[in-house]
Design a protein around this motif. Structure first.
Motif, PDB file in Angstrom:
ATOM      1  N   ALA A  51       0.857  -1.218   0.093  1.00 47.34           N
ATOM      2  CA  ALA A  51       0.050  -0.040   0.134  1.00 47.34           C
ATOM      3  C   ALA A  51       0.923   1.105   0.111  1.00 47.34           C
ATOM      4  N   ALA A  52       1.734   1.202   0.778  1.00 49.15           N
ATOM      5  CA  ALA A  52       2.749   2.572   0.788  1.00 49.15           C
ATOM      6  C   ALA A  52       3.697   2.956  -0.544  1.00 49.15           C
ATOM      7  N   ILE A  53       4.026   1.479  -1.259  1.00 53.05           N
ATOM      8  CA  ILE A  53       4.684   1.838  -2.522  1.00 53.05           C
ATOM      9  C   ILE A  53       3.331   2.277  -3.517  1.00 53.05           C
ATOM     10  N   ILE A  54       2.371   2.006  -3.371  1.00 51.46           N
ATOM     11  CA  ILE A  54       1.186   2.375  -4.292  1.00 51.46           C
ATOM     12  C   ILE A  54       0.921   3.997  -3.968  1.00 51.46           C
ATOM     13  N   ASP A  55       1.152   4.241  -2.662  1.00 51.65           N
ATOM     14  CA  ASP A  55       0.882   5.662  -2.341  1.00 51.65           C
ATOM     15  C   ASP A  55       2.072   6.602  -2.806  1.00 51.65           C
ATOM     16  N   VAL A  56       3.306   6.028  -2.827  1.00 47.69           N
ATOM     17  CA  VAL A  56       4.302   6.898  -3.146  1.00 47.69           C
ATOM     18  C   VAL A  56       4.099   7.019  -4.774  1.00 47.69           C
ATOM     19  N   GLY A  57       3.800   6.109  -5.477  1.00 49.53           N
ATOM     20  CA  GLY A  57       3.681   6.071  -7.159  1.00 49.53           C
ATOM     21  C   GLY A  57       2.712   7.343  -7.400  1.00 49.53           C
ATOM     22  N   GLU A  58       1.478   7.134  -6.351  1.00 51.19           N
ATOM     23  CA  GLU A  58       0.441   8.078  -6.599  1.00 51.19           C
ATOM     24  C   GLU A  58       0.739   9.403  -6.496  1.00 51.19           C
ATOM     25  N   LEU A  59       1.583   9.665  -5.314  1.00 55.69           N
ATOM     26  CA  LEU A  59       2.172  11.000  -5.090  1.00 55.69           C
ATOM     27  C   LEU A  59       3.164  11.660  -5.984  1.00 55.69           C
ATOM     28  N   LEU A  60       4.072  10.524  -6.778  1.00 59.95           N
ATOM     29  CA  LEU A  60       4.854  11.032  -7.717  1.00 59.95           C
ATOM     30  C   LEU A  60       4.326  11.531  -8.913  1.00 59.95           C
ATOM     31  N   SER A  61       3.146  10.598  -9.190  1.00 63.45           N
ATOM     32  CA  SER A  61       2.305  10.811 -10.458  1.00 63.45           C
ATOM     33  C   SER A  61       1.606  12.339 -10.562  1.00 63.45           C
ATOM     34  N   ARG A  62       1.217  12.824  -9.191  1.00 60.95           N
ATOM     35  CA  ARG A  62       0.711  14.114  -9.140  1.00 60.95           C
ATOM     36  C   ARG A  62       1.774  15.192  -9.164  1.00 60.95           C
ATOM     37  N   ILE A  63       3.061  14.750  -8.450  1.00 66.98           N
ATOM     38  CA  ILE A  63       4.142  15.893  -8.676  1.00 66.98           C
ATOM     39  C   ILE A  63       4.553  16.199 -10.116  1.00 66.98           C
ATOM     40  N   MET A  64       4.299  15.191 -10.837  1.00 64.54           N
ATOM     41  CA  MET A  64       4.903  14.953 -12.426  1.00 64.54           C
ATOM     42  C   MET A  64       3.677  15.860 -12.971  1.00 64.54           C
ATOM     43  N   ASP A  65       2.480  15.651 -12.782  1.00 66.51           N
ATOM     44  CA  ASP A  65       1.420  16.507 -13.311  1.00 66.51           C
ATOM     45  C   ASP A  65       1.373  17.929 -12.988  1.00 66.51           C
ATOM     46  N   TRP A  66       1.855  18.251 -11.806  1.00 62.10           N
ATOM     47  CA  TRP A  66       1.847  19.697 -11.284  1.00 62.10           C
ATOM     48  C   TRP A  66       3.402  20.248 -11.973  1.00 62.10           C
ATOM     49  N   GLU A  67       4.491  19.533 -12.140  1.00 61.86           N
ATOM     50  CA  GLU A  67       5.600  20.067 -12.656  1.00 61.86           C
ATOM     51  C   GLU A  67       5.037  20.448 -14.421  1.00 61.86           C
ATOM     52  N   ALA A  68       4.317  19.462 -15.041  1.00 61.13           N
ATOM     53  CA  ALA A  68       3.984  19.767 -16.330  1.00 61.13           C
ATOM     54  C   ALA A  68       3.159  21.066 -16.471  1.00 61.13           C
ATOM     55  N   SER A  69       2.034  21.310 -15.387  1.00 63.50           N
ATOM     56  CA  SER A  69       1.189  22.607 -15.415  1.00 63.50           C
ATOM     57  C   SER A  69       2.199  23.856 -15.256  1.00 63.50           C
ATOM     58  N   LEU A  70       3.150  23.561 -14.578  1.00 63.07           N
ATOM     59  CA  LEU A  70       4.128  24.597 -14.227  1.00 63.07           C
ATOM     60  C   LEU A  70       4.566  25.281 -15.471  1.00 63.07           C
ATOM     61  N   HIS A  71       5.095  24.208 -16.252  1.00 59.54           N
ATOM     62  CA  HIS A  71       5.824  24.669 -17.450  1.00 59.54           C
ATOM     63  C   HIS A  71       5.019  25.022 -18.473  1.00 59.54           C
ATOM     64  N   ARG A  72       3.715  24.705 -18.391  1.00 60.94           N
ATOM     65  CA  ARG A  72       2.802  25.177 -19.173  1.00 60.94           C
ATOM     66  C   ARG A  72       2.171  26.545 -18.645  1.00 60.94           C
ATOM     67  N   SER A  73       2.236  27.051 -17.459  1.00 66.62           N
ATOM     68  CA  SER A  73       1.777  28.282 -16.875  1.00 66.62           C
ATOM     69  C   SER A  73       0.317  27.930 -16.615  1.00 66.62           C
ATOM     70  N   ILE A  74      -0.287  26.893 -16.245  1.00 67.38           N
ATOM     71  CA  ILE A  74      -1.761  26.382 -16.240  1.00 67.38           C
ATOM     72  C   ILE A  74      -2.258  26.744 -14.647  1.00 67.38           C
TER      73      ILE A  74
END
Length: 1003
Positions: A51-74
């Motif tokens: 369960a912890a590994i899944i939570d880490v993956g989910e959090l990293l996925s949200r961080i990547m989405d957030w970084e992508a939105s930063l680059h596009r100034s969304i």
């Protein structure tokens, strides 16, 4: 710090997990040893780790989405600061939780394995390799010598900067990856190669391999862990590699490709494209090292690509020496070596003979488990354990979702789930991808796979509370249950749930319905509907991390407005819902990428607000039969890649500016009966990959010659070909990327005019390229086949996997398909003039070498299909499924030594009567299915000669009264045979019996 904790957990769980997999293997073999039971505290720890590994993956996925939105100034500045604060808080909490798991593991006595306890790409990993690796010094020296010779050669020839490719070949677990790590960290390699780039290439990827490798080059050049701005800014491939070349400034690189799918990389055009790019970047002496995760022996034999490429060298890595195996085993052994007066050499010989696999991984694992595993099991178990542990993530998720859905045919839903997890491309994969990669996983392996990682959780009906470790949840709705209730979902579960599936149980049988009145049945259904609606209303607010929501039930008439709270939702699948309108809040989901509204037959329109789903990539509206039009605003969805309106029979028009889509890859409007025209200029959409349901002819607004401009098409489905115009060119020959081709003539004859073309002329003009994988020809009106389907020219189509010839009622002969080397599925239906399957169907020599499934359907005149015994092994060596559908005159069929499954569907009167005297020629068949044979009253006596028949299924044979006693049967399934009654005592070998819908059977 989070990564360090994960590596520590990884090192502690590897060896115990091997022991658990072994334990499950023994359970499957009915061998039980109480000493091998897994302690309860370890099971609990393992579930928390998963369960912890899944939570880490989910959090990293949200961080990547957030970084992508930063680059596009969304995202605005205020939201950015808030989100950053939330992420930091979650990271701190996660780190504390991971550290507690490490301490718990240590308290249970779980040892850390040095090689699995840290990132192998860290510079100080070389110290671990030096201390832990045994018996690979000679191989390391040989490979370094090869690289040195290449470096000297490239320095002597100034214009020779070809990447020198080495493929390390060997059996699974032999140590290919470890040897590659030794090369990566070697002192000479560090000195001579300015950039060392390690790439773990996945089995499939939503991006091209060239883009992924380019991204890693960028990170290496800029010395930053996340330097992917170039990709986020959608820089073109050419511009990205030009930038890489500028930054390299002629410095050498060593690129290590650790592949899960070497076949796909080498056989596709991507390899040549990548090789040509690598030729232009980096300095002389740059090298490429390739490691295939599994064995490359069969791969090399099948493709022979190494023989065709001069710049590739294969280094065969042999198994460890006997001394090295014994040394590894003894290092890991947690037990005392049997005491005796034997000297060291005798003890080592005993160990090697009785305990130790010859692979490095096997010697290490079984040394650690030597106190649990008897020597007799070590060699037999190792390979399957290794294969399960090293399955690619995409295959693990594929099997987990299959298990979660508990069905075999929800392939579209599973593919969309994998897409939402960023494991496969948005445009999907080939038709048989799931079947292909699910095939090698047998029941034993699946059992161990389900135990291996707790990524799925199916809650039994008797449970009232969902376990805290659940992240992927399927709830089956049984509205007939008394009292009806859904399990309680604790807050700590709901706010971490990633996937939620709500599905109805299968429809009640007739007996279930008769137990209660219709009024009581409706009352129960209404209560269930209310409970489900309340559940969705309540959960929508709490499911803050939900990424996938699948709802398949006809009991919901509307969605709650709270659905807008699912801010992380990527995939929303609504099937069979009885809603007429979609809620406005649905279009406030900022991260929704896939919207599937399947068989919502009351849905009348899609709101214009759909353009607010800015990230939407897939829109699936298949079989929404009342949908009349698509909103004009749909063309404002700049990321939309797939539009599927198959079966929308009232859909009369598509938006005129549909061609403005720059991202559109797949357009499917098959079976849209009211769609009289499609947008003109669609042929200008040069990035289309799949085009299904196109009308051909003047009335349809599409001309065959225009297909030549769609150079990237991978799949084409054409219909109304009877209206096709004459063309002087072979319009599909330029489509080198075309893999699937479906050609459909309708019911009308072509107009007799100077512009009309005969069916044969049309089929000649639609000659595909030789790389085609699937060919489907339906309702062809010609009397003969085109020249490209002749015996001589079909040999060139060496990639064809599936062929379907449907309703070719004027053709008197079958094409010679036997020499197609890769053909696996063949269906021939509705060829009314075929009476005898003769040698023209087989061709000469060894034919149909890989055919697995063969179907003859609606062959109304077919009487005989036979061959000699000696020819059977030459013609159908791998045939496993033979299906006969509506072949009423078939009297003779001789398939000597065929031992697969035979399926007889519909009214094959002759086959099921005494006139059919060939059951003795089918004596090796193991499984038979008889479905819908209404003329069948008793099984033929000739079936007694089928001594190897062990499984029989009979379904919907309304006049079947009794069965012939078959001594060999071990499994018998009977469904919907209302007058059937027979004596079970005569079936002496039965192990499994299923009877449903047979009211006259007395149990």
């Amino acid at each position: 710090m989070v990564c360090d904790s994960l590596w520590a957990i990884n090192s502690m769980i590897v060896i115990p997990k091997m022991g658990m997999l072994y334990n499950k293997c023994l359970e499957w073999d009915s061998v039980f040893d109480p000493e091998l039971d897994v302690p309860a505290e370890f099971e609990d720890w393992e579930r928390d780790v998963a369960a912890a590994i899944i939570d880490v993956g989910e959090l990293l996925s949200r961080i990547m989405d957030w970084e992508a939105s930063l680059h596009r100034s969304i995202v605005g500045n205020t939201k950015q600061v808030h989100f950053r604060h939330v992420i930091l808080v979650e990271l701190k909490e996660m780190l504390c939780h991971l550290n507690s798991l490490v301490l718990r593991g240590s308290a249970m006595g779980l040892r850390r394995d040095p090689m699995d306890s840290m990132n192998p790409l860290q510079e100080d990993y070389s110290i671990v390799l030096k201390n832990e690796v045994v018996g690979r010094e000679e191989d390391l020296e040989k490979l370094i010598a090869i690289l040195e010779r290449q470096l000297v050669s490239s320095n002597n020839i100034g214009d020779d900067n070809n990447p020198f490719v080495i493929v390390i070949d060997g059996t699974p677990g032999v140590g290919k990856t470890t040897l590659a790590h030794m090369i990566y960290h070697h002192t000479w390699v560090r000195q001579q190669f300015h950039h060392r780039i390690w790439m773990d290439l996945p089995l499939v990827s939503p991006f091209k391999m060239i883009n992924i490798i380019g991204n890693e080059f960028l990170r290496s050049i800029n010395k930053e862990e996340y330097c992917d701005q170039k990709l986020h800014l959608d820089l073109s491939l050419l511009a990205m590699w030009e930038y890489i070349n500028e930054q390299l400034c002629g410095s050498r690189y060593l690129l290590v490709l650790h592949c899960e799918n070497l076949v796909s990389l080498m056989q596709s055009g991507e390899w040549n494209e990548l090789k040509n790019i690598l030729l232009r970047v980096g300095g002389p002496g740059s090298g490429v090292l390739i490691i295939y995760k599994f064995s490359t022996v069969s791969f090399v034999r099948d493709t022979g690509f190494l023989n065709r490429m001069k710049d590739i060298i294969t280094y065969p890595l042999k198994t460890l020496s006997a001394d090295a195996c014994v040394e590894l085993f003894k290092r890991q052994a947690a037990t005392t070596i049997p005491s005796s007066k034997q000297d060291k050499s005798e003890r080592d010989a005993w160990l090697l003979r009785n305990c130790i696999p010859t692979q490095a991984f096997g010697a290490k694992v079984f040394g650690s488990l030597s106190h649990n595993i008897p020597a007799s099991f070590a060699h037999n178990l190792f390979y399957e354990v290794y294969m399960v542990r090293n399955l690619p993530l995409v295959i693990i998720r594929l099997h987990q979702y299959q298990h979660l859905l508990d069905v075999d045919n929800d392939y579209d839903v599973i593919l969309h789930m994998l897409t939402a997890e960023y494991l496969i491309p948005t445009e999907g994969l080939e038709r048989d991808w799931i079947q292909l990669y699910a095939r090698p996983i047998n029941k034993r392996t699946s059992l161990r796979l389900s135990r291996m990682v707790h990524l799925h959780m199916k809650v039994p009906e008797y449970l009232t509370t969902i376990p805290r470790c659940c992240r992927y949840l399927c709830l089956k709705i049984n509205h007939r249950a008394i009292p009806f209730r859904l399990p309680t979902m604790p807050v700590e579960v709901s706010n971490k749930l990633i996937t939620l599936i709500l599905r109805e149980h299968e429809e009640a049988t007739q007996e279930d319905v008769e137990e209660i009145t219709l009024q009581a049945y409706k009352k129960r259904r209404m209560k269930a509907t209310t409970a489900i609606s309340k559940f969705l209303n309540k959960m929508s607010v709490r499911l803050v991390h939900l990424r996938i929501l699948v709802v398949e039930t006809g009991m919901i008439q509307r969605l709650p407005n709270e659905v807008s709270k699912l801010v992380n939702l990527r995939y929303l699948h609504l099937s069979k819902l009885k809603m007429e309108l979609l809620p406005k809040s649905l279009f406030d989901l900022p991260n929704l990428r896939i919207l599937s509204l399947l068989r919502c037959q009351k849905l009348q329109k899609i709101p214009e607000r759909i353009h607010q789903l800015k990230k939407l990539q897939i829109l699936k509206l298949a079989y929404c039969t009342k949908l009349q039009r698509l909103p004009k605003s749909i063309t404002r969805l700049k990321n939309l890649e797939v539009i599927d309106v198959e079966g929308c029979c009232w859909l009369s028009k598509l938006p005129d500016d549909l061609i403005s889509f720059k991202s559109l890859r797949i357009l499917n409007f098959t079976r849209c009966a009211s769609l009289s025209q499609i947008p003109r200029g669609i042929e200008q959409s040069i990035d289309l990959r799949k085009l299904s349901g196109i009308f051909v002819g003047v009335d349809g607004g599409f001309v065959l010659a225009q297909l030549q401009t769609l150079t990237n098409l991978q799949e084409i489905r054409l219909r109304n070909l009877e209206r096709a115009e004459k063309t002087q060119t072979e319009v599909l020959m330029g489509q080198q990327s075309l893999r699937n081709l479906s050609l459909h003539w309708g019911g009308e004859e072509a107009n007799e005019s100077s512009e009309s073309a005969t069916p044969l002329q049309v089929l000649e003009a639609l000659r595909p390229n030789v790389h085609l994988k699937m060919l489907e020809i339906i309702s062809y009106k010609g009397v003969e086949f085109p020249t490209w389907m002749s015996k001589q020219e079909l040999v060139d189509f060496d990639s064809l996997v599936e062929v379907r010839l449907i309703n070719l009622r004027r053709c008197a002969t079958l094409p010679s398909l036997g020499r197609l080397p890769c053909l696996e599925k063949l269906e021939i239906s509705g060829m009314d003039l075929i009476k005898h399957i003769d040698d023209t169907f087989y061709d000469d020599g060894n034919t149909y070498p890989k055919l697995r499934e063969l179907t003859f359907s609606e062959m109304l005149a077919l009487e005989k299909w036979s061959m000699t015994e000696e020819k059977y092994f030459k013609f159908f060596p791998r045939l496993r499924k033979l299906t006969l559908v509506q072949c009423p005159k078939l009297k003779e069929i001789d398939l000597h030594y065929y031992s697969g499954t035979m399926r007889i569907w519909l009214n094959n009167e002759t086959t099921c009567s005494a006139k059919f005297c060939c059951w003795g020629n089918l004596r090796y068949i193991q499984t038979i299915e008889i479905v819908g044979c209404q003329e069948l009253r008793c099984l033929p006596q000739g079936m007694k000669s089928m001594k190897y028949l062990n499984k029989m299924t009979i379904n919907s044979c309304n006049n079947l009264t009794t069965l012939v006693a078959l001594d060999s049967l071990r499994a018998l399934n009977i469904y919907a045979c209302p007058v059937l009654a027979f004596n079970l005592e005569s079936f002496t070998e039965l192990v499994l019996l299923t009877i449903k819908g047979c009211p006259k059977m007395q149990m």
